[in-house]
Design a protein around this motif. Structure first.
Motif, PDB file in Angstrom:
ATOM      1  N   UNK A 202       0.844  -1.204   0.000  1.00  0.00           N
ATOM      2  CA  UNK A 202       0.000   0.000   0.000  1.00  0.00           C
ATOM      3  C   UNK A 202       0.877   1.251   0.000  1.00  0.00           C
ATOM      4  N   UNK A 203       1.903   1.249   0.818  1.00  0.00           N
ATOM      5  CA  UNK A 203       2.832   2.373   0.861  1.00  0.00           C
ATOM      6  C   UNK A 203       3.529   2.529  -0.492  1.00  0.00           C
ATOM      7  N   UNK A 204       3.895   1.421  -1.097  1.00  0.00           N
ATOM      8  CA  UNK A 204       4.562   1.448  -2.394  1.00  0.00           C
ATOM      9  C   UNK A 204       3.670   2.043  -3.482  1.00  0.00           C
ATOM     10  N   UNK A 205       2.363   1.750  -3.456  1.00  0.00           N
ATOM     11  CA  UNK A 205       1.496   2.273  -4.518  1.00  0.00           C
ATOM     12  C   UNK A 205       1.285   3.771  -4.370  1.00  0.00           C
ATOM     13  N   UNK A 206       1.292   4.280  -3.156  1.00  0.00           N
ATOM     14  CA  UNK A 206       1.212   5.736  -2.968  1.00  0.00           C
ATOM     15  C   UNK A 206       2.443   6.381  -3.591  1.00  0.00           C
ATOM     16  N   UNK A 207       3.618   5.830  -3.290  1.00  0.00           N
ATOM     17  CA  UNK A 207       4.862   6.383  -3.837  1.00  0.00           C
ATOM     18  C   UNK A 207       4.920   6.242  -5.359  1.00  0.00           C
ATOM     19  N   UNK A 208       4.537   5.090  -5.860  1.00  0.00           N
ATOM     20  CA  UNK A 208       4.617   4.848  -7.300  1.00  0.00           C
ATOM     21  C   UNK A 208       3.618   5.697  -8.079  1.00  0.00           C
ATOM     22  N   UNK A 209       2.438   5.905  -7.532  1.00  0.00           N
ATOM     23  CA  UNK A 209       1.451   6.760  -8.202  1.00  0.00           C
ATOM     24  C   UNK A 209       1.961   8.191  -8.255  1.00  0.00           C
ATOM     25  N   UNK A 210       2.557   8.644  -7.166  1.00  0.00           N
ATOM     26  CA  UNK A 210       3.151   9.982  -7.146  1.00  0.00           C
ATOM     27  C   UNK A 210       4.248  10.082  -8.208  1.00  0.00           C
ATOM     28  N   UNK A 211       5.102   9.070  -8.277  1.00  0.00           N
ATOM     29  CA  UNK A 211       6.169   9.060  -9.283  1.00  0.00           C
ATOM     30  C   UNK A 211       5.591   9.103 -10.693  1.00  0.00           C
ATOM     31  N   UNK A 212       4.546   8.344 -10.935  1.00  0.00           N
ATOM     32  CA  UNK A 212       3.926   8.327 -12.266  1.00  0.00           C
ATOM     33  C   UNK A 212       3.391   9.705 -12.642  1.00  0.00           C
TER      34      UNK A 212
END
Length: 138
Positions: free
Chosen positions: A75-85
């Motif tokens: 869940x933490x990773x998807x927040x970071x990855x969505x921000x990166x995208x």
């Protein structure tokens, strides 16, 4: 002393809605799994490559998505990855090593942009996911 009975001049008023308080990065982000989600679902059990392809496609579209996982780390990773995208940054690096200081420092417009894309994280283990995401709470 004479009494002035003439009406007073009108006082101009500005009537408007007070500004909506800024939504936090993880406020109301986690919820139980819905049988009828309002958006496209991304199961976070898929590979990082598949998540990256999905995020590149959806980050600049006109609809958001709902992530599903029981893993707090994912869940933490998807927040970071969505921000990166959204920023055009390195999605695989964000998935593998979320930059917590950077995420906590996002300004309200960036948080709103993120939340318009990542609509929710649905999970059967709400406590685990909320605990993991609590590191992002302001």
């Amino acid at each position: 002393m004479p009494h002035d009975s003439s009406p007073a001049d009108p006082v101009p008023l500005t009537l408007s809605m007070p500004p909506r308080p800024a939504r936090g990065l993880v406020d109301d982000l986690v919820r139980p799994i819905s049988p009828n989600p309002e958006a496209e679902i991304l199961d976070l059990a898929v590979s990082d490559t598949e998540i990256g392809v999905f995020l590149v496609r959806i980050a600049h579209g006109d609809k958001g998505f709902v992530a599903r996982t029981d893993s707090g780390a994912r869940a933490l990773a998807i927040v970071a990855a969505t921000t990166a995208a959204l920023m055009g940054d390195d999605i695989p690096t964000a998935l593998a090593n979320p930059d917590l200081d950077f995420l906590r420092g996002l300004k309200p417009p960036a948080v709103e942009a993120l939340r318009e894309v990542l609509l929710a994280i649905e999970t059967a283990d709400r406590a685990a996911v909320e605990t993991a995401l609590s590191v992002l709470a302001a």
